[in-house]
Design a protein around this motif. Structure first.
Motif, PDB file in Angstrom:
ATOM      1  N   CYS A   1       0.797  -1.184  -0.106  1.00 35.96           N
ATOM      2  CA  CYS A   1       0.035   0.013  -0.192  1.00 35.96           C
ATOM      3  C   CYS A   1       0.749   1.117  -0.131  1.00 35.96           C
ATOM      4  O   CYS A   1       0.336   2.194  -0.421  1.00 35.96           O
ATOM      5  CB  CYS A   1      -0.806  -0.099   1.097  1.00 35.96           C
ATOM      6  N   HIS A   2       2.061   1.478   0.727  1.00 31.78           N
ATOM      7  CA  HIS A   2       2.788   2.654   0.769  1.00 31.78           C
ATOM      8  C   HIS A   2       4.008   2.674  -0.098  1.00 31.78           C
ATOM      9  O   HIS A   2       4.707   3.425  -0.139  1.00 31.78           O
ATOM     10  CB  HIS A   2       3.398   2.680   2.457  1.00 31.78           C
TER      11      HIS A   2
ATOM     12  N   ARG B   1       0.939   6.704  -2.490  1.00 34.42           N
ATOM     13  CA  ARG B   1       0.297   6.965  -3.528  1.00 34.42           C
ATOM     14  C   ARG B   1       0.526   8.260  -4.276  1.00 34.42           C
ATOM     15  O   ARG B   1       0.155   8.416  -5.449  1.00 34.42           O
ATOM     16  CB  ARG B   1      -1.347   7.227  -3.197  1.00 34.42           C
TER      17      ARG B   1
ATOM     18  N   ILE C   1      -0.212   2.746  13.464  1.00 37.08           N
ATOM     19  CA  ILE C   1       0.081   1.276  12.887  1.00 37.08           C
ATOM     20  C   ILE C   1      -0.456  -0.045  13.955  1.00 37.08           C
ATOM     21  O   ILE C   1      -1.175  -0.702  13.327  1.00 37.08           O
ATOM     22  CB  ILE C   1       1.545   1.282  13.086  1.00 37.08           C
TER      23      ILE C   1
ATOM     24  N   ARG D   1      -6.667   2.791  10.885  1.00 34.53           N
ATOM     25  CA  ARG D   1      -7.413   3.958  10.769  1.00 34.53           C
ATOM     26  C   ARG D   1      -8.775   3.350  10.390  1.00 34.53           C
ATOM     27  O   ARG D   1      -9.068   2.893   9.298  1.00 34.53           O
ATOM     28  CB  ARG D   1      -6.718   5.080   9.845  1.00 34.53           C
TER      29      ARG D   1
ATOM     30  N   THR E   1     -10.732   3.363   6.607  1.00 32.28           N
ATOM     31  CA  THR E   1      -9.722   3.555   5.738  1.00 32.28           C
ATOM     32  C   THR E   1      -9.015   1.985   5.409  1.00 32.28           C
ATOM     33  O   THR E   1      -9.287   1.127   6.127  1.00 32.28           O
ATOM     34  CB  THR E   1      -8.510   4.663   5.731  1.00 32.28           C
TER      35      THR E   1
ATOM     36  N   PRO F   1      -4.749  -1.118   7.962  1.00 36.58           N
ATOM     37  CA  PRO F   1      -5.397  -2.322   8.668  1.00 36.58           C
ATOM     38  C   PRO F   1      -4.577  -1.916  10.295  1.00 36.58           C
ATOM     39  O   PRO F   1      -3.667  -1.317  10.365  1.00 36.58           O
ATOM     40  CB  PRO F   1      -4.947  -3.436   8.174  1.00 36.58           C
TER      41      PRO F   1
ATOM     42  N   LEU G   1       9.136  -0.115  13.244  1.00 38.67           N
ATOM     43  CA  LEU G   1       8.553   0.541  11.865  1.00 38.67           C
ATOM     44  C   LEU G   1       8.502   2.044  12.400  1.00 38.67           C
ATOM     45  O   LEU G   1       8.763   2.700  11.436  1.00 38.67           O
ATOM     46  CB  LEU G   1       7.286  -0.084  11.649  1.00 38.67           C
TER      47      LEU G   1
ATOM     48  N   HIS H   1     -13.571   8.933   9.718  1.00 40.28           N
ATOM     49  CA  HIS H   1     -12.899   9.520   8.749  1.00 40.28           C
ATOM     50  C   HIS H   1     -13.928  10.094   7.685  1.00 40.28           C
ATOM     51  O   HIS H   1     -13.625  10.341   6.324  1.00 40.28           O
ATOM     52  CB  HIS H   1     -12.109   8.020   7.597  1.00 40.28           C
TER      53      HIS H   1
HETATM   54  C1  HEC Z   1      -4.251  -2.267   2.819  1.00 40.33           C
HETATM   55  C2  HEC Z   1      -3.425  -0.953   2.727  1.00 40.33           C
HETATM   56  C3  HEC Z   1      -2.379  -0.562   3.788  1.00 40.33           C
HETATM   57  C4  HEC Z   1      -1.381  -1.268   4.250  1.00 40.33           C
HETATM   58  C5  HEC Z   1      -1.029  -2.920   3.946  1.00 40.33           C
HETATM   59  C6  HEC Z   1      -0.742  -0.604   5.223  1.00 40.33           C
HETATM   60  N1  HEC Z   1      -1.070   0.883   5.341  1.00 40.33           N
HETATM   61 FE1  HEC Z   1      -0.735   2.470   6.184  1.00 40.33          FE
HETATM   62  N2  HEC Z   1      -2.068   3.365   5.494  1.00 40.33           N
HETATM   63  C7  HEC Z   1      -3.067   2.985   4.514  1.00 40.33           C
HETATM   64  C8  HEC Z   1      -3.844   4.349   4.261  1.00 40.33           C
HETATM   65  C9  HEC Z   1      -5.008   4.044   3.179  1.00 40.33           C
HETATM   66  C10 HEC Z   1      -3.268   5.169   5.156  1.00 40.33           C
HETATM   67  C11 HEC Z   1      -4.220   6.470   5.245  1.00 40.33           C
HETATM   68  C12 HEC Z   1      -5.152   6.560   6.146  1.00 40.33           C
HETATM   69  C13 HEC Z   1      -5.810   7.873   6.175  1.00 40.33           C
HETATM   70  O1  HEC Z   1      -6.493   8.225   5.233  1.00 40.33           O
HETATM   71  O2  HEC Z   1      -5.467   8.689   7.575  1.00 40.33           O
HETATM   72  C14 HEC Z   1      -2.230   4.682   5.695  1.00 40.33           C
HETATM   73  C15 HEC Z   1      -1.704   5.315   6.888  1.00 40.33           C
HETATM   74  C16 HEC Z   1      -0.495   5.064   7.511  1.00 40.33           C
HETATM   75  C17 HEC Z   1       0.054   5.933   8.427  1.00 40.33           C
HETATM   76  C18 HEC Z   1      -0.318   7.191   8.857  1.00 40.33           C
HETATM   77  C19 HEC Z   1       0.462   8.162   7.961  1.00 40.33           C
HETATM   78  C20 HEC Z   1       0.308   9.522   7.955  1.00 40.33           C
HETATM   79  O3  HEC Z   1       0.661  10.537   7.314  1.00 40.33           O
HETATM   80  O4  HEC Z   1      -0.742  10.074   9.136  1.00 40.33           O
HETATM   81  C21 HEC Z   1       1.124   5.236   8.799  1.00 40.33           C
HETATM   82  C22 HEC Z   1       2.313   5.651   9.797  1.00 40.33           C
HETATM   83  C23 HEC Z   1       1.103   3.920   8.420  1.00 40.33           C
HETATM   84  N3  HEC Z   1      -0.088   3.785   7.437  1.00 40.33           N
HETATM   85  C24 HEC Z   1       2.161   2.702   8.335  1.00 40.33           C
HETATM   86  C25 HEC Z   1       1.785   1.655   7.739  1.00 40.33           C
HETATM   87  C26 HEC Z   1       2.782   0.570   8.241  1.00 40.33           C
HETATM   88  C27 HEC Z   1       4.014   0.627   9.127  1.00 40.33           C
HETATM   89  C28 HEC Z   1       2.380  -0.537   7.685  1.00 40.33           C
HETATM   90  C29 HEC Z   1       2.701  -2.092   7.481  1.00 40.33           C
HETATM   91  C30 HEC Z   1       2.919  -2.647   8.815  1.00 40.33           C
HETATM   92  C31 HEC Z   1       1.122  -0.035   6.705  1.00 40.33           C
HETATM   93  N4  HEC Z   1       1.011   1.220   6.967  1.00 40.33           N
HETATM   94  C32 HEC Z   1       0.335  -0.881   6.012  1.00 40.33           C
HETATM   95  C33 HEC Z   1      -3.150   1.860   4.022  1.00 40.33           C
HETATM   96  C34 HEC Z   1      -2.119   0.516   4.416  1.00 40.33           C
END
Ligand code: HEC
Length: 371
Positions: A61-62, A69, A108, A112, A115, A118, A136, A342
Motif C-alpha cells: 500500500c505504501h 500514492r 500502526i 485507521r 480507511t 489495517p 517501523l 474518517h
Molecule cells: C491495505 C493497505 C495498507 C497497508 C497494508 C498498510 N497501510 Fe498504512 N495506511 C494506509 C492508508 C490508506 C493510510 C491513510 C489512512 C488515512 O486516510 O488516514 C495509511 C496510513 C498510515 C500511516 C499514517 C500516515 C500519516 O501521514 O498520517 C502510517 C504511519 C502507516 N499507514 C504505516 C503503515 C505501516 C507501518 C504498515 C505496515 C505494517 C502499513 N501502514 C500498512 C494503507 C495501508
C-alpha cells in the motif's frame, strides 16, 4: 614570604580549578557526543529492522520505498518517507519526535478506522508485536541509516522470489498442456467444450427417448399385449433408435439390438432386454469427451492466467512497484476508534479530532496491561 607563598597557592588552586572545570566541560561535551552516537546506532538498528518488516507487510500500500500514492496512483497508502516525518529527529527536537512516534505507534497498532489502513497490533488481531511496531515507527520517523534504501533492497529481493515462483507456475501449466497433447488456443478449447456439451445434451435427450420406448415395449411384452400394440411399440422404438442413430452412428448397433429385443418373444428375451439396457447406460463415451475438453479448457486458462500474472508482475517490478496488489477492504473499528472517524477526510483532520484522545486511552490501556 608567607604572603607570597599564599598568593602562589591561591593561583595554583585557581589554575587547577579552571583546568578541572574545563576538563569536566570537555568530558560532558565528549560524553554527550558518545551518547548521541550510541542513540544513533540504536536508531539505525531499529530502523533497519523496521525496513525489513516494512517490505514484508506495508509496501503493497505504501510503496517499496514508502513514497506511497503520491508517487503512483495504484498505491492506496500515503507517503511515509517524507522529510516532515524525520524533521523532529533531524532537528533533535526530542519532544516533537516523541509525540510523532506515539501518534504513529497508535496508527500502526490500531489502523485507521474507515480507511484501508489495517490494525497491526496482536491485541487488535494484527500480526506485529510492540517491538516490531516500534521498529517501523523508528524507520518512518528517523530513516536512520538510510533505512528506506534497505526497504527497497528487501522489496527487490522479495519480488525476485515472487517472480521466480510465477515462472515455476507458468512452466507447470505449460507442462500440463503438453502432457494432455493440447494446444494453448483458448478459443479452440472453449469451442470444443461447447460442442462436446451440446453433443452430450442432445445425446442425453435421444437416449432418454429410446429408453422410454424400450420401457414401454418391455411393459407391453410383460403384460402379454396384442400384436397390434407390440407393433406400435416396435415402431416407437425404431423411431427413437433412428433419431439416435442419425445423431451418432456409433450407436447403430445398440439401436438395432434394442429394436430386435423389443420385437422378439417377450418371454425368451428378458435377458436380451436387460443387456440392451446396460449397453445403453454404458454408452457414455460422449461424457468422457466432455470431461476431456473441459480439462483442456482449464489447463489452457491456467496457462493464460500464469502468463498474465508473470507479465503483470514483471511490469510492476520494472517500475519499482510492489508486485502484489493491495487488498481493497476497509478496516473496521479498532482500539475503539469512532465509526465516523474518517468522514472528514484527510489525515490532518483526524489527528486533531480524535487520535489525540484515543492515543491517550490506548497508552493507558497498555499501562494497565503491564501491571
Ligand atoms: C491495505 C493497505 C495498507 C497497508 C497494508 C498498510 N497501510 Fe498504512 N495506511 C494506509 C492508508 C490508506 C493510510 C491513510 C489512512 C488515512 O486516510 O488516514 C495509511 C496510513 C498510515 C500511516 C499514517 C500516515 C500519516 O501521514 O498520517 C502510517 C504511519 C502507516 N499507514 C504505516 C503503515 C505501516 C507501518 C504498515 C505496515 C505494517 C502499513 N501502514 C500498512 C494503507 C495501508
Amino acid at each position: 614570604m608567607t604572603g607570597q607563598n599564599t598568593e602562589k597557592q591561591i593561583l595554583a588552586m585557581v589554575v587547577l580549578l579552571v583546568i578541572s572545570v574545563a576538563a569536566l566541560g570537555a568530558y560532558t561535551w565528549f560524553d554527550n557526543g558518545r551518547r548521541t552516537e550510541a542513540a544513533s546506532e540504536v536508531f539505525e538498528r531499529d530502523s533497519e529492522r523496521g525496513a525489513h518488516i516494512f517490505a514484508r507487510n506495508c509496501r503493497v500500500c505504501h510503496g517499496n520505498d514508502g513514497a506511497g500514492r503520491e508517487s503512483n496512483s495504484t498505491l492506496v497508502g500515503p507517503a511515509l518517507n517524507t522529510p516532515s516525518n524525520t524533521f523532529a529527529w533531524r532537528t533533535e527536537n526530542a519532544g516533537q519526535l516523541e509525540s510523532l512516534q506515539n501518534r504513529y505507534r497508535f496508527t500502526i497498532a490500531c489502523g485507521r478506522n474507515g480507511t484501508p489502513m489495517p490494525p497491526w497490533a496482536l491485541t487488535q488481531g494484527g500480526s506485529l508485536d510492540d517491538f516490531k511496531i516500534d521498529n517501523l515507527v523508528t524507520l518512518i520517523t528517523t530513516n536512520a541509516g538510510n533505512a528506506w534504501e534497505i526497504a527497497v533492497e528487501a522489496a527487490i529481493h522479495e519480488d525476485e522470489l515472487a517472480i521466480g515462483n510465477l515462472e515455476i507456475a507458468l512452466h507447470g501449466a505449460e507442462r500440463l498442456l503438453e502432457a494432455g497433447g493440447w494446444s494453448a488456443d483458448l478459443e479452440a478449447a472453449q469451442a470444443a467444450v461447447n460442442a462436446a456439451e451440446a453433443d452430450d445434451a442432445q445425446l442425453a435427450l435421444l437416449r432418454r427417448a429410446l429408453a422410454d420406448a424400450l420401457a414401454e415395449a418391455d411393459a407391453l411384452a410383460e403384460a402379454g399385449a396384442s400384436d397390434e400394440e407390440i407393433a406400435d411399440a416396435e415402431s416407437a422404438v425404431e423411431n427413437a433408435g433412428t433419431a439416435l442413430d442419425n445423431y451418432e452412428r456409433s450407436y447403430t448397433r445398440l439401436v438395432l439390438d434394442a429394436i430386435e429385443v423389443a420385437t422378439g418373444d417377450p418371454e425368451q428375451d428378458k435377458e436380451q432386454i436387460a443387456e440392451a439396457r446396460s449397453r445403453l447406460n454404458e454408452a457414455g463415451g460422449v461424457l468422457r469427451t466432455v470431461a476431456e475438453q473441459r480439462a483442456w479448457l482449464k489447463v489452457a486458462t491456467d496457462l493464460a492466467t500464469a502468463h498474465s500474472n508473470l507479465d503483470e508482475a514483471e511490469e510492476r517490478f520494472a517500475i519499482g512497484l510492489p508486485i502484489m496488489l493491495p487488498p481493497a477492504q476497509v478496516t473496521a473499528s479498532t482500539c475503539g476508534q469512532l465509526q465516523q472517524y474518517h468522514q472528514f477526510g484527510t489525515a490532518e483532520t483526524l489527528t486533531a479530532a480524535t487520535e489525540g484522545d484515543q492515543l491517550g486511552g490506548w497508552l493507558d490501556s497498555l499501562d494497565t496491561d503491564d501491571s
